[in-house]
Design a protein around this motif. Structure first.
Motif, PDB file in Angstrom:
ATOM      1  N   THR A   5      -7.084  10.540 -12.964  1.00 50.38           N
ATOM      2  CA  THR A   5      -8.201   9.673 -12.614  1.00 50.38           C
ATOM      3  C   THR A   5      -7.730   8.508 -11.766  1.00 50.38           C
ATOM      4  OG1 THR A   5      -9.286  10.275 -14.674  1.00 50.38           O
ATOM      5  CG2 THR A   5     -10.111   8.333 -13.561  1.00 50.38           C
ATOM      6  N   GLU A   6      -6.586   7.937 -12.110  1.00 48.59           N
ATOM      7  CA  GLU A   6      -6.054   6.827 -11.326  1.00 48.59           C
ATOM      8  C   GLU A   6      -5.722   7.260  -9.901  1.00 48.59           C
ATOM      9  OE1 GLU A   6      -5.185   3.237 -11.636  1.00 48.59           O
ATOM     10  OE2 GLU A   6      -7.012   3.876 -12.647  1.00 48.59           O
ATOM     11  N   ASN A   7      -5.209   8.483  -9.765  1.00 47.84           N
ATOM     12  CA  ASN A   7      -4.828   8.972  -8.434  1.00 47.84           C
ATOM     13  C   ASN A   7      -6.006   9.039  -7.480  1.00 47.84           C
ATOM     14  OD1 ASN A   7      -2.180   9.208  -9.243  1.00 47.84           O
ATOM     15  ND2 ASN A   7      -2.348  11.391  -9.759  1.00 47.84           N
ATOM     16  N   PHE A   8      -7.200   9.238  -8.019  1.00 48.73           N
ATOM     17  CA  PHE A   8      -8.387   9.282  -7.164  1.00 48.73           C
ATOM     18  C   PHE A   8      -8.529   8.001  -6.358  1.00 48.73           C
ATOM     19  CE2 PHE A   8     -10.186  12.573 -10.099  1.00 48.73           C
ATOM     20  CZ  PHE A   8     -10.352  13.543  -9.131  1.00 48.73           C
ATOM     21  N   PHE A   9      -8.166   6.891  -6.951  1.00 47.13           N
ATOM     22  CA  PHE A   9      -8.413   5.599  -6.331  1.00 47.13           C
ATOM     23  C   PHE A   9      -7.289   5.191  -5.377  1.00 47.13           C
ATOM     24  CE2 PHE A   9     -11.385   5.715  -9.729  1.00 47.13           C
ATOM     25  CZ  PHE A   9     -12.446   4.938  -9.317  1.00 47.13           C
ATOM     26  N   GLU A  10      -6.316   6.083  -5.189  1.00 46.43           N
ATOM     27  CA  GLU A  10      -5.273   5.805  -4.197  1.00 46.43           C
ATOM     28  C   GLU A  10      -5.762   6.094  -2.785  1.00 46.43           C
ATOM     29  OE1 GLU A  10      -1.852   8.036  -5.282  1.00 46.43           O
ATOM     30  OE2 GLU A  10      -1.487   6.909  -7.139  1.00 46.43           O
ATOM     31  N   THR A  11      -6.667   7.065  -2.639  1.00 43.99           N
ATOM     32  CA  THR A  11      -7.231   7.414  -1.337  1.00 43.99           C
ATOM     33  C   THR A  11      -8.702   7.033  -1.334  1.00 43.99           C
ATOM     34  OG1 THR A  11      -5.720   9.307  -1.217  1.00 43.99           O
ATOM     35  CG2 THR A  11      -7.554   9.262   0.335  1.00 43.99           C
ATOM     36  N   LYS A  12      -9.013   5.906  -0.690  1.00 51.01           N
ATOM     37  CA  LYS A  12     -10.364   5.368  -0.745  1.00 51.01           C
ATOM     38  C   LYS A  12     -11.080   5.479   0.593  1.00 51.01           C
ATOM     39  CE  LYS A  12      -9.521   1.928  -4.391  1.00 51.01           C
ATOM     40  NZ  LYS A  12      -9.592   0.485  -4.732  1.00 51.01           N
ATOM     41  N   VAL A  13     -12.378   5.681   0.499  1.00 46.36           N
ATOM     42  CA  VAL A  13     -13.276   5.623   1.655  1.00 46.36           C
ATOM     43  C   VAL A  13     -14.404   4.673   1.276  1.00 46.36           C
ATOM     44  CG1 VAL A  13     -14.842   6.906   3.150  1.00 46.36           C
ATOM     45  CG2 VAL A  13     -12.731   7.988   2.347  1.00 46.36           C
ATOM     46  N   MET A  14     -14.542   3.604   2.027  1.00 44.76           N
ATOM     47  CA  MET A  14     -15.579   2.609   1.738  1.00 44.76           C
ATOM     48  C   MET A  14     -15.488   2.095   0.305  1.00 44.76           C
ATOM     49  SD  MET A  14     -18.688   4.584   3.745  1.00 44.76           S
ATOM     50  CE  MET A  14     -19.963   3.431   3.229  1.00 44.76           C
ATOM     51  N   GLY A  15     -14.261   1.940  -0.191  1.00 46.29           N
ATOM     52  CA  GLY A  15     -14.034   1.365  -1.510  1.00 46.29           C
ATOM     53  C   GLY A  15     -14.131   2.336  -2.663  1.00 46.29           C
ATOM     54  N   HIS A  16     -14.392   3.612  -2.383  1.00 51.62           N
ATOM     55  CA  HIS A  16     -14.519   4.617  -3.436  1.00 51.62           C
ATOM     56  C   HIS A  16     -13.586   5.795  -3.141  1.00 51.62           C
ATOM     57  CE1 HIS A  16     -17.955   3.098  -5.824  1.00 51.62           C
ATOM     58  NE2 HIS A  16     -18.269   2.490  -4.693  1.00 51.62           N
ATOM     59  N   PRO A  17     -13.244   6.578  -4.182  1.00 50.33           N
ATOM     60  CA  PRO A  17     -12.368   7.731  -3.975  1.00 50.33           C
ATOM     61  C   PRO A  17     -12.929   8.688  -2.925  1.00 50.33           C
ATOM     62  CG  PRO A  17     -12.691   7.325  -6.314  1.00 50.33           C
ATOM     63  CD  PRO A  17     -13.635   6.421  -5.594  1.00 50.33           C
ATOM     64  N   ALA A  18     -12.031   9.255  -2.117  1.00 53.57           N
ATOM     65  CA  ALA A  18     -12.470  10.203  -1.087  1.00 53.57           C
ATOM     66  C   ALA A  18     -13.202  11.390  -1.698  1.00 53.57           C
ATOM     67  CB  ALA A  18     -11.257  10.683  -0.292  1.00 53.57           C
ATOM     68  N   GLY A  19     -12.814  11.765  -2.940  1.00 47.74           N
ATOM     69  CA  GLY A  19     -13.470  12.893  -3.601  1.00 47.74           C
ATOM     70  C   GLY A  19     -14.957  12.676  -3.797  1.00 47.74           C
ATOM     71  N   LEU A  20     -15.366  11.406  -3.960  1.00 53.53           N
ATOM     72  CA  LEU A  20     -16.796  11.118  -4.112  1.00 53.53           C
ATOM     73  C   LEU A  20     -17.568  11.555  -2.878  1.00 53.53           C
ATOM     74  CD1 LEU A  20     -19.192   9.765  -5.617  1.00 53.53           C
ATOM     75  CD2 LEU A  20     -18.576   7.646  -4.437  1.00 53.53           C
ATOM     76  N   PHE A  21     -16.972  11.384  -1.703  1.00 54.24           N
ATOM     77  CA  PHE A  21     -17.687  11.715  -0.468  1.00 54.24           C
ATOM     78  C   PHE A  21     -17.675  13.217  -0.199  1.00 54.24           C
ATOM     79  CE2 PHE A  21     -16.786   7.256  -0.248  1.00 54.24           C
ATOM     80  CZ  PHE A  21     -17.968   6.742   0.239  1.00 54.24           C
ATOM     81  N   VAL A  22     -16.688  13.924  -0.759  1.00 55.37           N
ATOM     82  CA  VAL A  22     -16.757  15.386  -0.736  1.00 55.37           C
ATOM     83  C   VAL A  22     -17.968  15.839  -1.541  1.00 55.37           C
ATOM     84  CG1 VAL A  22     -15.633  17.514  -1.502  1.00 55.37           C
ATOM     85  CG2 VAL A  22     -14.276  15.715  -0.401  1.00 55.37           C
ATOM     86  N   LEU A  23     -18.159  15.232  -2.719  1.00 54.36           N
ATOM     87  CA  LEU A  23     -19.328  15.547  -3.544  1.00 54.36           C
ATOM     88  C   LEU A  23     -20.611  15.114  -2.851  1.00 54.36           C
ATOM     89  CD1 LEU A  23     -17.966  14.439  -7.039  1.00 54.36           C
ATOM     90  CD2 LEU A  23     -18.046  16.743  -6.100  1.00 54.36           C
ATOM     91  N   PHE A  24     -20.562  13.973  -2.173  1.00 53.20           N
ATOM     92  CA  PHE A  24     -21.713  13.465  -1.406  1.00 53.20           C
ATOM     93  C   PHE A  24     -22.199  14.520  -0.419  1.00 53.20           C
ATOM     94  CE2 PHE A  24     -23.232  11.636   2.554  1.00 53.20           C
ATOM     95  CZ  PHE A  24     -24.072  10.598   2.188  1.00 53.20           C
ATOM     96  N   PHE A  25     -21.271  15.082   0.372  1.00 57.09           N
ATOM     97  CA  PHE A  25     -21.674  16.052   1.388  1.00 57.09           C
ATOM     98  C   PHE A  25     -22.055  17.392   0.770  1.00 57.09           C
ATOM     99  CE2 PHE A  25     -19.235  13.158   4.204  1.00 57.09           C
ATOM    100  CZ  PHE A  25     -20.243  12.905   5.123  1.00 57.09           C
ATOM    101  N   THR A  26     -21.380  17.791  -0.314  1.00 59.10           N
ATOM    102  CA  THR A  26     -21.741  19.045  -0.979  1.00 59.10           C
ATOM    103  C   THR A  26     -23.162  18.968  -1.530  1.00 59.10           C
ATOM    104  OG1 THR A  26     -19.420  19.306  -1.627  1.00 59.10           O
ATOM    105  CG2 THR A  26     -21.028  20.721  -2.721  1.00 59.10           C
ATOM    106  N   GLU A  27     -23.464  17.856  -2.201  1.00 65.73           N
ATOM    107  CA  GLU A  27     -24.816  17.661  -2.732  1.00 65.73           C
ATOM    108  C   GLU A  27     -25.832  17.553  -1.596  1.00 65.73           C
ATOM    109  OE1 GLU A  27     -27.779  16.938  -5.762  1.00 65.73           O
ATOM    110  OE2 GLU A  27     -25.769  17.815  -5.778  1.00 65.73           O
ATOM    111  N   MET A  28     -25.430  16.920  -0.508  1.00 63.27           N
ATOM    112  CA  MET A  28     -26.330  16.767   0.631  1.00 63.27           C
ATOM    113  C   MET A  28     -26.746  18.132   1.172  1.00 63.27           C
ATOM    114  SD  MET A  28     -25.776  14.588   4.144  1.00 63.27           S
ATOM    115  CE  MET A  28     -25.051  15.899   5.114  1.00 63.27           C
ATOM    116  N   TRP A  29     -25.801  19.059   1.306  1.00 60.21           N
ATOM    117  CA  TRP A  29     -26.158  20.382   1.828  1.00 60.21           C
ATOM    118  C   TRP A  29     -26.993  21.166   0.827  1.00 60.21           C
ATOM    119  CZ3 TRP A  29     -25.988  19.339   6.375  1.00 60.21           C
ATOM    120  CH2 TRP A  29     -24.879  18.881   7.068  1.00 60.21           C
ATOM    121  N   GLU A  30     -26.730  20.970  -0.485  1.00 61.10           N
ATOM    122  CA  GLU A  30     -27.550  21.668  -1.471  1.00 61.10           C
ATOM    123  C   GLU A  30     -28.995  21.160  -1.435  1.00 61.10           C
ATOM    124  OE1 GLU A  30     -29.756  22.470  -4.975  1.00 61.10           O
ATOM    125  OE2 GLU A  30     -28.978  20.475  -4.537  1.00 61.10           O
TER     126      GLU A  30
END
Length: 591
Positions: A5-30
């Motif tokens: 969980t801590e490792n997620f916050f090492e790579t940030k986009v707009m202050g949040h983990p990059a993985g959040l934006f992968v989920l953002f785009f996946t949900e967006m296409w769904e």
């Protein structure tokens, strides 16, 4: 807090983990695929059999009955899909399976035959069950130990939901209406497929989060608690045991509900009746619907009094909110059924001269600006993650190249004609657009000292939404009985969608919030099911009643039809206001 969980916050986009934006785009296409398909389904089914872009010529009750059954299952299958992910396959694999099934579902619908239509809807329902609950479960896992970041994360995630709805309705709707229905259904499938591939190859970002569970049996309650926003650490008590009478009542409820859910579309589409009889003038479908409703009320009456006083009172309060929820969605979801019919038959959608030019400019702005913002997020994600998930990023880039190409082509076609007939589906994007504009204002309101109590929020939501229908009732007051067409101003529709959205912002986010506050963890599974069942019933009721728009218009007038959805929510809203003292006592300090 885990190292993963801590490792997620090492790579940030707009202050949040990059993985959040992968989920953002996946949900967006769904959401793109879901809302894109839904926007054109009814219009396609009831479209004339002849013309440049023929439909299937279905009767309106048949089309809306099918939509209602589909929408109902969309809210019920995630309970099972979430449990399977927790116990058997893991969150990430559930998302991939769900996306694949939905891709196949959209592809089936693009074939445009009755058999493939039903296969497609079945696959979409099944895929939704795997996909829907597990995206939020992944986010919850990612942010363990970072609770202060969760609210911002969910806000970003739900912006993806609205962005997907906006793009899907706009592009699938435009293609379906102007090029061909198969292209609209097919486009939904293409972007669902690209979303699946993008997510699958981005999994290195997630570490062990969402992996297949390691020989540990997890109860359904864990998944439900996550979705409701409760911390699992609070679970220390077992669910109340169900007695034989409970199981008997549940069995009657399930059988009655399934007969209604299945028989309603069968009887209206193929004139097939599972049980062909009438009781007191009611058809078998309506009889079993009422039987299921009465039995479910009995279940609540039998079970709730067994709890100790505070728990019992809070569950009664939440049940009352669920009743309001049913009627809210029964009215609000006219947006997917009767409102497109009204837009098609009774709205003057032809613009000429300056009006056409102004509309084209506005349409271009509301199209380009949101996509531009999302593209900026995409570029930011690339800069942080390309070395780790390069292929996923390439697939995402291809998706946006296609989006921009379609948008440019759409705008080129629009600007190349002098007069403009606004697409039926264009009005449906207003809901997403208004949410994006007004959601921050409502968030500030709820966070301020002027934050109203629950009963007031529910009352406001119902009454504000009712104003939208009241405007439509006023607009159609002079439409003659039995009229099949009219040329009413588009402004009435725009205002209706505005008030519907403002009502939604008052009421819709409250459900899960009050579930997490009012219901102890040991009972959250039961009440979570009640809440989603309320939304499912509301969706089915919406299209069951909406299917009678033609009949009501002939007998009582179109204005009367919209008055139904004006008066009932207003009365319920006033009841909600009046119940404030009682609900305040029942909630025992919960705000």
């Amino acid at each position: 807090m885990s190292n993963t969980t801590e490792n997620f916050f090492e790579t940030k986009v707009m202050g949040h983990p990059a993985g959040l934006f992968v989920l953002f785009f996946t949900e967006m296409w769904e959401r793109f695929s879901y809302y894109g398909m839904r926007a054109i389904l009814v219009i396609f089914l009831i479209g004339g059999l002849t013309g440049d872009n023929p439909g299937w010529g279905w009767e309106k009750p048949a089309a809306l009955s099918l939509l209602g059954t589909y929408a109902m299952f969309v809210y019920l299958t995630p309970i099972v899909g979430g449990w399977l992910a927790d116990n058997k396959i893991g969150y990430r694999m559930a998302v991939v399976i769900g996306a694949l099934l939905m891709t196949l579902g959209h592809a089936s619908m693009a074939v445009e035959t009755p058999t493939f239509l039903y296969i497609g809807i079945f696959l979409l329902v099944l895929g939704n069950g795997f996909f829907k609950p597990n995206m939020t479960s992944i986010i919850s896992k990612m942010y363990e130990g970072h609770d202060d970041k969760k609210d911002g994360a969910y806000n970003i995630f739900y912006m993806g939901v609205n962005a997907g709805a906006f793009l899907g309705i706009m592009l699938c709707g435009w293609l379906g209406e102007n090029v061909g229905w198969s292209y609209g259904f097919g486009l939904a499938g293409i972007f669902m497929f690209l979303g699946m591939v993008q997510f699958y190859y981005a999994q290195p970002l997630f570490g062990t989060v969402g992996d297949k569970p390691k020989n540990e049996k997890i109860d359904l309650i864990d998944n439900l608690v996550d979705n409701a926003g409760n911390a699992k650490d609070n679970i220390s008590e077992k669910l109340n045991k169900f007695l034989p009478v409970d199981y008997a009542l549940i069995a009657v409820f399930i059988v009655s509900a399934l007969i209604f859910i299945i028989n309603d579309p069968l009887s209206k589409i193929g004139n097939i009746n599972v049980l062909n009889f009438t009781v007191a003038g009611m058809t078998d479908s309506l009889f079993f619907a009422l039987l299921a409703a009465l039995v479910f009320i009995v279940i609540l009456i039998v079970r709730i009094p067994r709890y100790e006083k505070v728990v019992r009172d809070r569950m009664i309060a939440f049940t009352i909110f669920c009743i309001f929820t049913i009627f809210f969605w029964a009215a609000f979801e006219q947006a997917a059924g009767s409102l497109p019919i009204y837009t098609k038959d009774f709205t003057d959608r032809v613009l000429e001269g300056n009006a056409a030019s102004i509309f084209k400019i506005i349409d271009a702005i509301v199209t380009i600006v949101p996509i531009g913002i999302i593209t900026y997020v995409l570029i930011s994600l690339f800069g942080k993650t390309f070395k780790r998930i390069g292929f996923s990023n390439i697939v995402l880039a291809i998706s946006f190249v296609l989006i921009w190409a379609l948008v440019i082509y759409k705008l080129y076609i629009n600007f190349s004609v002098e007069a403009k007939e606004v697409e039926i589906t264009w009005f449906a994007i207003l809901n997403s657009l208004f949410i994006i504009v007004f959601a921050p204002l409502f968030t500030k309101w709820w966070d301020s000292k002027y934050n109203p109590p629950a009963s007031v929020k529910y009352g406001l939501g119902l009454i504000i939404m009712a104003i939208g229908f009241g405007l439509l009732a006023f607009a159609t007051r002079n439409v003659p009985l039995g009229a099949e067409t009219a040329k009413l101003s588009m402004i009435w529709l725009v205002l209706a969608y505005l008030f519907h959205t403002l009502g939604e912002l008052c009421l819709s986010p409250m459900g899960l919030s009050y579930l997490s506050k009012l219901v102890p963890a040991r009972m959250v599974a039961f009440m979570f099911g009640v809440y989603y069942l309320a939304i499912a019933i509301g969706n089915k009721m919406a299209h069951y009643v909406g299917g009678d728009i033609e009949k009501i218009t002939k007998e009582d007038g179109l204005s009367y039809f919209f008055l139904i959805f004006t008066i009932v929510p207003v009365v319920l809203g006033l009841i909600s206001f009046a119940l404030h003292p009682l609900l305040k006592r029942l909630m025992h300090g919960v705000k």
